[in-house]
Design a protein around this motif. Structure first.
Motif, PDB file in Angstrom:
ATOM      1  N   THR A 220       0.852  -1.189   0.000  1.00 35.39           N
ATOM      2  CA  THR A 220       0.000   0.000   0.000  1.00 35.39           C
ATOM      3  C   THR A 220       0.890   1.243   0.000  1.00 35.39           C
ATOM      4  OG1 THR A 220      -0.159   0.533   2.363  1.00 35.39           O
ATOM      5  CG2 THR A 220      -1.531  -1.285   1.572  1.00 35.39           C
ATOM      6  N   ASN A 221       0.287   2.384  -0.279  1.00 35.76           N
ATOM      7  CA  ASN A 221       1.039   3.639  -0.155  1.00 35.76           C
ATOM      8  C   ASN A 221       0.612   4.408   1.096  1.00 35.76           C
ATOM      9  OD1 ASN A 221      -1.467   4.543  -0.885  1.00 35.76           O
ATOM     10  ND2 ASN A 221      -0.770   5.885  -2.529  1.00 35.76           N
ATOM     11  N   MET A 222       0.059   3.682   2.068  1.00 34.12           N
ATOM     12  CA  MET A 222      -0.238   4.296   3.355  1.00 34.12           C
ATOM     13  C   MET A 222       1.062   4.773   3.990  1.00 34.12           C
ATOM     14  SD  MET A 222      -2.946   1.445   4.798  1.00 34.12           S
ATOM     15  CE  MET A 222      -3.176   2.203   6.405  1.00 34.12           C
ATOM     16  N   THR A 223       1.013   5.910   4.661  1.00 32.21           N
ATOM     17  CA  THR A 223       2.185   6.394   5.368  1.00 32.21           C
ATOM     18  C   THR A 223       2.426   5.510   6.590  1.00 32.21           C
ATOM     19  OG1 THR A 223       0.942   7.881   6.815  1.00 32.21           O
ATOM     20  CG2 THR A 223       1.633   8.751   4.657  1.00 32.21           C
ATOM     21  N   ILE A 224       3.625   5.606   7.142  1.00 32.36           N
ATOM     22  CA  ILE A 224       3.936   4.832   8.353  1.00 32.36           C
ATOM     23  C   ILE A 224       3.020   5.258   9.495  1.00 32.36           C
ATOM     24  CG2 ILE A 224       5.717   4.360  10.086  1.00 32.36           C
ATOM     25  CD1 ILE A 224       7.770   4.541   7.779  1.00 32.36           C
ATOM     26  N   GLN A 225       2.710   6.536   9.556  1.00 35.02           N
ATOM     27  CA  GLN A 225       1.772   7.029  10.569  1.00 35.02           C
ATOM     28  C   GLN A 225       0.396   6.382  10.388  1.00 35.02           C
ATOM     29  OE1 GLN A 225       2.029   9.585  13.250  1.00 35.02           O
ATOM     30  NE2 GLN A 225       0.172   8.401  13.680  1.00 35.02           N
ATOM     31  N   GLN A 226      -0.076   6.303   9.145  1.00 34.02           N
ATOM     32  CA  GLN A 226      -1.381   5.692   8.866  1.00 34.02           C
ATOM     33  C   GLN A 226      -1.395   4.207   9.217  1.00 34.02           C
ATOM     34  OE1 GLN A 226      -1.617   6.930   4.716  1.00 34.02           O
ATOM     35  NE2 GLN A 226      -3.313   8.311   5.179  1.00 34.02           N
ATOM     36  N   ILE A 227      -0.288   3.539   8.949  1.00 28.54           N
ATOM     37  CA  ILE A 227      -0.203   2.115   9.276  1.00 28.54           C
ATOM     38  C   ILE A 227      -0.217   1.922  10.786  1.00 28.54           C
ATOM     39  CG2 ILE A 227       1.275   0.060   9.168  1.00 28.54           C
ATOM     40  CD1 ILE A 227       2.164   1.047   6.380  1.00 28.54           C
ATOM     41  N   GLY A 228       0.510   2.785  11.495  1.00 32.14           N
ATOM     42  CA  GLY A 228       0.486   2.725  12.957  1.00 32.14           C
ATOM     43  C   GLY A 228      -0.918   2.951  13.498  1.00 32.14           C
ATOM     44  N   ASP A 229      -1.646   3.899  12.910  1.00 30.02           N
ATOM     45  CA  ASP A 229      -3.033   4.158  13.316  1.00 30.02           C
ATOM     46  C   ASP A 229      -3.913   2.948  13.009  1.00 30.02           C
ATOM     47  OD1 ASP A 229      -2.294   6.693  14.105  1.00 30.02           O
ATOM     48  OD2 ASP A 229      -3.019   7.681  12.282  1.00 30.02           O
ATOM     49  N   GLU A 230      -3.713   2.355  11.830  1.00 28.64           N
ATOM     50  CA  GLU A 230      -4.501   1.187  11.412  1.00 28.64           C
ATOM     51  C   GLU A 230      -4.340   0.032  12.396  1.00 28.64           C
ATOM     52  OE1 GLU A 230      -6.771  -1.300   8.643  1.00 28.64           O
ATOM     53  OE2 GLU A 230      -6.594   0.863   8.981  1.00 28.64           O
ATOM     54  N   LEU A 231      -3.137  -0.090  12.951  1.00 30.15           N
ATOM     55  CA  LEU A 231      -2.844  -1.190  13.872  1.00 30.15           C
ATOM     56  C   LEU A 231      -2.982  -0.770  15.338  1.00 30.15           C
ATOM     57  CD1 LEU A 231       0.222  -2.729  11.990  1.00 30.15           C
ATOM     58  CD2 LEU A 231      -2.148  -3.537  12.002  1.00 30.15           C
ATOM     59  N   ASN A 232      -3.591   0.390  15.536  1.00 32.30           N
ATOM     60  CA  ASN A 232      -3.963   0.848  16.880  1.00 32.30           C
ATOM     61  C   ASN A 232      -2.759   1.112  17.795  1.00 32.30           C
ATOM     62  OD1 ASN A 232      -5.991   1.637  18.685  1.00 32.30           O
ATOM     63  ND2 ASN A 232      -6.069  -0.374  19.649  1.00 32.30           N
ATOM     64  N   PHE A 233      -1.701   1.687  17.228  1.00 35.79           N
ATOM     65  CA  PHE A 233      -0.579   2.123  18.049  1.00 35.79           C
ATOM     66  C   PHE A 233      -0.801   3.580  18.440  1.00 35.79           C
ATOM     67  CE2 PHE A 233       1.267  -1.567  16.032  1.00 35.79           C
ATOM     68  CZ  PHE A 233       2.062  -2.097  17.039  1.00 35.79           C
ATOM     69  N   PRO A 234      -0.367   3.977  19.639  1.00 32.37           N
ATOM     70  CA  PRO A 234      -0.626   5.344  20.105  1.00 32.37           C
ATOM     71  C   PRO A 234       0.122   6.420  19.324  1.00 32.37           C
ATOM     72  CG  PRO A 234       0.765   4.157  21.661  1.00 32.37           C
ATOM     73  CD  PRO A 234       0.266   3.150  20.672  1.00 32.37           C
ATOM     74  N   SER A 235       1.233   6.044  18.673  1.00 31.95           N
ATOM     75  CA  SER A 235       1.995   7.031  17.902  1.00 31.95           C
ATOM     76  C   SER A 235       2.863   6.307  16.873  1.00 31.95           C
ATOM     77  CB  SER A 235       2.892   7.863  18.828  1.00 31.95           C
ATOM     78  OG  SER A 235       3.913   7.039  19.390  1.00 31.95           O
TER      79      SER A 235
END
Length: 285
Positions: free
Chosen positions: A249-264
């Motif tokens: 995907t071209n999701m950003t690392i921030q978006q991937i972290g959000d997708e996987l429910n990481f706080p940051s």
């Protein structure tokens, strides 16, 4: 908003001479080699692989599989695939079907339940069963090649319904072999829960509660059966999902972290590096 990029397998397949396809819903081709992917990946289509010669090994949703000719394997949309080995003499036929095509078949119950493929993704074939499947493949390929026939999709749909009814019969007729132990059943049910909830929850207590068990009993049983703790299995699946998102995907690392429910993003990066030895950015590159 997520911006998903499909693996470029569609354009690659459509450019090959031995691939027959209809719209974006159905592909069938013969291949003499499975090229290992650079990492775990997901497909948005059902993949039926008929192994004619040789063998192949890998994992589907962290569960090891081994397919030896003659046999058929089925991977469902959304399952995480990892190819690990393919023999030099491997030869197979691949059939790829879109979810839209699957839904048009109107198979009873849910598609995966009907075929029982989540628990048994590989089925060995007798020569007679293999001949029947090869007949289906030849008929489908013949229909696709008649490009001026306006009813091609409808014909292929009916042929495929018959194909899957026969395949479902073969799956359910397979001998169970030895009866599953309590530990095997628990392991299977635990992994189902992890596959369903790994994006929201990484705590063992959550999964123990889902299975109506104490965290201690769940951890001890999983460790005793598999050699890995429940927490290690959860971490492994989260990392697999992260790798899929980073590579396909071209999701950003921030978006991937959000997708996987990481706080940051920082927390996600540290988690990923601790388990893989590299940063998300380095893995993507």
């Amino acid at each position: 908003m997520k911006n998903l990029i499909s693996l470029n397998w569609r354009s690659k397949l459509e450019g090959m001479e031995n691939v027959n396809f209809l719209n974006d819903d159905y592909y069938i081709y013969r291949n003499e080699k499975v090229e290992p992917h650079t990492g775990p990946f997901k497909m948005d289509m059902t993949i039926c692989g008929i192994c004619l010669k040789g063998e192949s090994k890998g994992r589907v949703d962290m569960i090891p599989f081994e397919i030896k000719a003659p046999a058929i394997s089925i991977v469902l949309p959304g399952q995480i695939i990892e190819h690990e080995y393919c023999s030099d003499d491997f030869e197979g036929i691949y059939i790829l079907m879109s979810e839209r095509f699957n839904e048009s078949l109107n198979l009873p119950d849910r598609f995966s339940n009907f075929l029982s493929v989540r628990n048994k993704p590989v089925i060995p074939l007798t020569d007679k069963q293999l001949d029947a499947m090869l007949t289906y493949c030849k008929m489908v390929q013949s229909v696709i090649k008649v490009t001026d026939n306006p009813n091609r999709m409808e014909i292929i749909r009916h042929l495929t319904i018959a194909f899957f009814y026969g395949l479902g019969y073969y799956f359910h007729k397979l001998p169970d072999g030895t009866k599953e132990t309590r530990s095997e059943v628990l392991m299977r049910n635990f992994l189902k829960q992890v596959q369903a909830f790994h994006k929201q929850e990484r705590k063992v207590e959550f999964y123990a509660d889902r299975l109506c068990l104490s965290p201690k009993y769940l951890s001890q049983t999983i460790k005793s059966y598999s050699g890995k703790t429940a927490g290690e299995w959860i971490d492994e699946y989260v990392v697999l999902e992260a790798k899929v998102l980073l590579r396909s995907t071209n999701m950003t690392i921030q978006q991937i972290g959000d997708e996987l429910n990481f706080p940051s993003q920082s927390f996600f990066g540290k988690y990923f590096k601790r388990l893989t030895g590299m940063s998300p950015k380095a893995y993507r590159e």
